[in-house]
Design a protein around this motif. Structure first.
Motif, mmCIF file in Angstrom:
data_model
loop_
_atom_site.group_PDB
_atom_site.id
_atom_site.type_symbol
_atom_site.label_atom_id
_atom_site.label_comp_id
_atom_site.label_asym_id
_atom_site.label_seq_id
_atom_site.Cartn_x
_atom_site.Cartn_y
_atom_site.Cartn_z
ATOM 1 N N VAL A 163 0.844 -1.197 0.000
ATOM 2 C CA VAL A 163 0.000 0.000 0.000
ATOM 3 C C VAL A 163 0.880 1.248 0.000
ATOM 4 O O VAL A 163 0.647 2.207 -0.760
ATOM 5 C CB VAL A 163 -0.948 0.009 1.220
ATOM 6 C CG1 VAL A 163 -1.644 1.361 1.363
ATOM 7 C CG2 VAL A 163 -1.982 -1.100 1.089
ATOM 8 N N GLY A 164 1.904 1.251 0.849
ATOM 9 C CA GLY A 164 2.822 2.382 0.901
ATOM 10 C C GLY A 164 3.530 2.597 -0.424
ATOM 11 O O GLY A 164 3.738 3.745 -0.855
ATOM 12 N N ALA A 165 3.907 1.506 -1.093
ATOM 13 C CA ALA A 165 4.553 1.618 -2.405
ATOM 14 C C ALA A 165 3.607 2.239 -3.423
ATOM 15 O O ALA A 165 3.978 3.146 -4.179
ATOM 16 C CB ALA A 165 5.011 0.241 -2.876
ATOM 17 N N ALA A 166 2.355 1.747 -3.444
ATOM 18 C CA ALA A 166 1.364 2.266 -4.398
ATOM 19 C C ALA A 166 1.096 3.747 -4.164
ATOM 20 O O ALA A 166 0.923 4.525 -5.111
ATOM 21 C CB ALA A 166 0.081 1.459 -4.297
ATOM 22 N N GLU A 167 1.075 4.155 -2.906
ATOM 23 C CA GLU A 167 0.808 5.560 -2.604
ATOM 24 C C GLU A 167 1.982 6.455 -2.989
ATOM 25 O O GLU A 167 1.815 7.674 -3.099
ATOM 26 C CB GLU A 167 0.450 5.708 -1.130
ATOM 27 C CG GLU A 167 -0.902 5.078 -0.820
ATOM 28 C CD GLU A 167 -1.292 5.141 0.639
ATOM 29 O OE1 GLU A 167 -0.450 5.535 1.471
ATOM 30 O OE2 GLU A 167 -2.451 4.803 0.954
ATOM 31 N N LYS A 168 3.148 5.854 -3.189
ATOM 32 C CA LYS A 168 4.306 6.600 -3.686
ATOM 33 C C LYS A 168 4.422 6.506 -5.207
ATOM 34 O O LYS A 168 5.383 6.982 -5.797
ATOM 35 C CB LYS A 168 5.599 6.066 -3.056
ATOM 36 C CG LYS A 168 5.698 6.242 -1.544
ATOM 37 C CD LYS A 168 5.939 7.687 -1.164
ATOM 38 C CE LYS A 168 6.171 7.820 0.342
ATOM 39 N NZ LYS A 168 6.375 9.239 0.726
ATOM 40 N N GLY A 169 3.432 5.859 -5.838
ATOM 41 C CA GLY A 169 3.398 5.808 -7.295
ATOM 42 C C GLY A 169 3.700 4.471 -7.921
ATOM 43 O O GLY A 169 3.635 4.329 -9.152
ATOM 44 N N ALA A 170 4.034 3.454 -7.133
ATOM 45 C CA ALA A 170 4.336 2.137 -7.700
ATOM 46 C C ALA A 170 3.070 1.471 -8.223
ATOM 47 O O ALA A 170 1.963 1.700 -7.716
ATOM 48 C CB ALA A 170 4.997 1.241 -6.654
ATOM 49 N N VAL A 171 3.229 0.636 -9.226
ATOM 50 C CA VAL A 171 2.141 -0.201 -9.739
ATOM 51 C C VAL A 171 2.316 -1.587 -9.132
ATOM 52 O O VAL A 171 3.392 -2.180 -9.235
ATOM 53 C CB VAL A 171 2.176 -0.274 -11.273
ATOM 54 C CG1 VAL A 171 1.130 -1.262 -11.791
ATOM 55 C CG2 VAL A 171 1.955 1.108 -11.882
ATOM 56 N N VAL A 172 1.260 -2.103 -8.495
ATOM 57 C CA VAL A 172 1.304 -3.417 -7.855
ATOM 58 C C VAL A 172 0.379 -4.353 -8.625
ATOM 59 O O VAL A 172 -0.822 -4.102 -8.727
ATOM 60 C CB VAL A 172 0.877 -3.331 -6.380
ATOM 61 C CG1 VAL A 172 0.849 -4.722 -5.751
ATOM 62 C CG2 VAL A 172 1.818 -2.409 -5.610
ATOM 63 N N LEU A 173 0.953 -5.431 -9.169
ATOM 64 C CA LEU A 173 0.201 -6.393 -9.968
ATOM 65 C C LEU A 173 0.193 -7.734 -9.256
ATOM 66 O O LEU A 173 1.216 -8.417 -9.191
ATOM 67 C CB LEU A 173 0.845 -6.550 -11.351
ATOM 68 C CG LEU A 173 1.003 -5.276 -12.190
ATOM 69 C CD1 LEU A 173 1.772 -5.588 -13.464
ATOM 70 C CD2 LEU A 173 -0.357 -4.667 -12.512
ATOM 71 N N THR A 174 -0.948 -8.104 -8.694
ATOM 72 C CA THR A 174 -1.067 -9.420 -8.067
ATOM 73 C C THR A 174 -1.605 -10.418 -9.074
ATOM 74 O O THR A 174 -2.210 -10.047 -10.085
ATOM 75 C CB THR A 174 -1.987 -9.368 -6.836
ATOM 76 O OG1 THR A 174 -3.278 -8.920 -7.245
ATOM 77 C CG2 THR A 174 -1.430 -8.407 -5.789
ATOM 78 N N ARG A 175 -1.346 -11.693 -8.794
ATOM 79 C CA ARG A 175 -1.747 -12.784 -9.683
ATOM 80 C C ARG A 175 -1.293 -12.521 -11.120
ATOM 81 O O ARG A 175 -2.001 -12.808 -12.077
ATOM 82 C CB ARG A 175 -3.262 -13.011 -9.607
ATOM 83 C CG ARG A 175 -3.660 -13.549 -8.234
ATOM 84 C CD ARG A 175 -5.133 -13.892 -8.101
ATOM 85 N NE ARG A 175 -5.326 -14.665 -6.887
ATOM 86 C CZ ARG A 175 -5.418 -14.139 -5.656
ATOM 87 N NH1 ARG A 175 -5.346 -12.829 -5.502
ATOM 88 N NH2 ARG A 175 -5.574 -14.918 -4.606
ATOM 89 N N SER A 176 -0.087 -11.979 -11.214
ATOM 90 C CA SER A 176 0.477 -11.603 -12.514
ATOM 91 C C SER A 176 1.947 -12.013 -12.580
ATOM 92 O O SER A 176 2.841 -11.181 -12.427
ATOM 93 C CB SER A 176 0.342 -10.091 -12.738
ATOM 94 O OG SER A 176 -1.010 -9.694 -12.759
ATOM 95 N N PRO A 177 2.216 -13.306 -12.800
ATOM 96 C CA PRO A 177 3.617 -13.729 -12.871
ATOM 97 C C PRO A 177 4.340 -13.097 -14.048
ATOM 98 O O PRO A 177 3.723 -12.775 -15.074
ATOM 99 C CB PRO A 177 3.509 -15.249 -13.030
ATOM 100 C CG PRO A 177 2.143 -15.481 -13.596
ATOM 101 C CD PRO A 177 1.274 -14.419 -13.016
ATOM 102 N N ALA A 178 5.644 -12.910 -13.855
ATOM 103 C CA ALA A 178 6.487 -12.496 -14.977
ATOM 104 C C ALA A 178 6.720 -13.733 -15.837
ATOM 105 O O ALA A 178 7.382 -14.678 -15.410
ATOM 106 C CB ALA A 178 7.809 -11.935 -14.473
#
Length: 503
Positions: A163-178
């Motif tokens: 949550v803290g990362a997203a609020e700093k602008g990060a994109v968080v992708l769950t259930r999304s393997p590379a």
């Protein structure tokens, strides 16, 4: 193929190290994407002993630097997240058969003084025949020690970092393997695929950080087509949950015949969490579970010290995690270092930072040091910042949860104290977002049992990437421990129906 999205840093792995690095990097001004093949903290990071601690037993292996750093971080994290991390006193009944008293006292003295302890009380000696902490202990154990460490809700620690990362602008992708990562012209082209929707996204990243935990080598070899001289040693640790069988808020730490120590901690009010085992593991990390032999081992360790004897039918739940420890060549799984190691591969001018090992207590420091390793790649990024920064919900005056909880009770006089405590402990100052607009219990929506209302489920979907009933019941919360099987099933039906309606 999708037009690639240009970013600075791509982080693989949504456990504690990946979430911590994503938050740290985003706070330095970097454009960050974090991908996780399942749910946040679905693997090792939600299956720990749920402690922020220095690691008392690591002193026996002369890991003084690791213990010191962990003890310092213990207080940093206690200030950053006082809603999900709190002090706990541990009673250690002394067994002269296993370790001499002078050695235990020396270890506790070092534990008290290595890390510049400020907030937590120090060690004291107990007479188990007279002190109330000795009441549940067998009469043959007459002497004990009491020391301090901290409890943590491990899965929430991961989520709050995300949550803290997203609020700093990060994109968080769950259930999304590379599904692929390849070096091209001094950068990485990384493709993710959402396992629920089938959506693919492609990113062009200056650097990739591999925080895949037990799957770190798989990412190096299969996904990135790279290699490393470092290896992880997979060690399985299992825990059991039983009804709490002693009075008081203290925990216990007992020494077993094989020199391992077993924690017996209060859990979720009326239960106890007991663990852990340390067994070399060679299977798939996804398939790990507690063996009957491990359950028997833990029960016997407890029964060696306590008057009330636990039986197999007392075990309400069990869980097991795979610790991805850096392979330092030690034969005994308990002796393998809990330290972390970075491996920076700059082949083709496209850096890959692989993270091996680590423990929950030192995740913030690991993230900070990892970003320091990457400063030559991102010379214009911001300075270190996380040491004094509260995690989401932890921004309460003086990091004082008890005073905050009293204020919360005054703010919501219509809410039962147990429900206030539940929200306060999980969401801290963001409780107001969970219950936004509610003025009575009915306005929290459907009641699923225990302290679980619809408003919380909707908040977790909207704000914390919860996509299944299990995400909510087992990781974002521990409601599963307080609901019957029928009520858990009823919630799952409601959740799936509500999600379909929303879609």
């Amino acid at each position: 193929m999708n037009e690639p999205e240009h970013i600075d840093l791509f982080v693989i792995g949504g456990g504690i190290n990946g979430a911590g690095i994503a938050r740290d990097a985003a706070g330095r001004g970097l454009k960050v994407v974090l991908c996780e093949k399942g749910d946040l903290a679905e693997g090792t990071s939600s299956r720990s002993g749920k402690l922020v601690h220095g690691g008392l037993r690591y002193l026996e292996y002369y890991e003084f630097r690791l213990v010191r750093e962990a003890l310092i971080e213990r207080e940093v994290l206690l200030n950053a997240a006082p809603h999900i991390i709190w002090p706990m006193r541990f009673v250690l009944p002394h067994s002269p058969e296993d370790r001499p008293a002078w050695l235990v006292r020396l270890g506790l003295f070092l534990y008290d003084h290595l890390g510049g302890r400020k907030k937590l009380p120090g060690t004291r000696t107990l007479d188990l025949r007279r002190d109330p902490e000795g009441t549940p202990i067998l009469d043959q154990y007459t002497r004990g020690f009491e020391y301090s460490d901290c409890w943590v809700d491990d899965a929430r620690l991961v989520t709050l970092n995300a949550v803290g990362a997203a609020e700093k602008g990060a994109v968080v992708l769950t259930r999304s393997p590379a599904i692929s990562a390849r070096r091209e012209n001094g950068a990485w082209t990384v493709t993710t695929k959402n396992s629920l929707t089938g959506e693919t996204r492609t990113f062009r990243a200056r650097c990739v950080v591999n925080c895949a935990g037990p799957w770190v080598s798989d990412v190096i070899n299969r996904v990135a087509g790279s290699n490393s001289t470092r290896n992880v040693r997979l060690v399985k640790g299992s825990h059991i949950i039983v009804p709490k069988f002693w009075a008081g808020a203290n925990a216990y730490l007992v020494q077993n015949h094989d020199k391992r120590v077993i924690f017996i901690n209060p859990y979720e009010g009326d239960k106890a969490l007991i663990g852990t085992t340390d067994i070399a593991y060679e299977g798939r990390a996804e398939d790990v579970s507690a063996d009957e032999s491990e359950i028997d081992y833990l029960l016997k360790a407890v029964n060696r010290y306590f008057k009330e004897k636990l039986r197999r039918q007392d075990v309400l739940h069990s869980f097991s995690g795979v610790r991805p420890l850096f392979d330092d060549g030690k034969g005994n799984p308990s002796a393998v270092t809990r330290d972390y190691v970075f491996d920076l591969d700059e082949t083709g001018g496209a850096p890959l930072l692989n993270v091996f090992g680590g423990k929950i207590t030192t995740f913030r420091e690991l993230a900070e040091r990892g970003m320091q390793r990457l400063r030559p790649i991102f010379p214009n990024m911001g300075d270190d910042w996380t040491e004094k920064a509260p995690l989401p919900g932890g921004d309460m005056p003086n990091a004082d949860y008890e005073t905050f909880a009293n204020t919360l009770c005054d703010t919501y006089p219509w809410m039962p104290r147990k429900l206030v405590h539940h929200y306060g402990r999980l969401y801290g100052t963001r409780t107001k977002n969970v219950v936004a607009g509610a003025s009575n219990l009915d306005s929290l929506g459907r009641h699923f049992g225990g302290q679980f209302y619809e408003a919380e489920a909707r908040y977790l979907v909207a704000s914390e990437w919860a996509e299944t009933a299990e995400d909510i019941l087992y990781r974002r919360t521990k409601h599963y421990l307080h609901l019957t099987e029928a009520k858990r099933a009823a919630f799952a039906v409601w959740f799936d129906t509500a999600r379909l309606a929303a879609a």
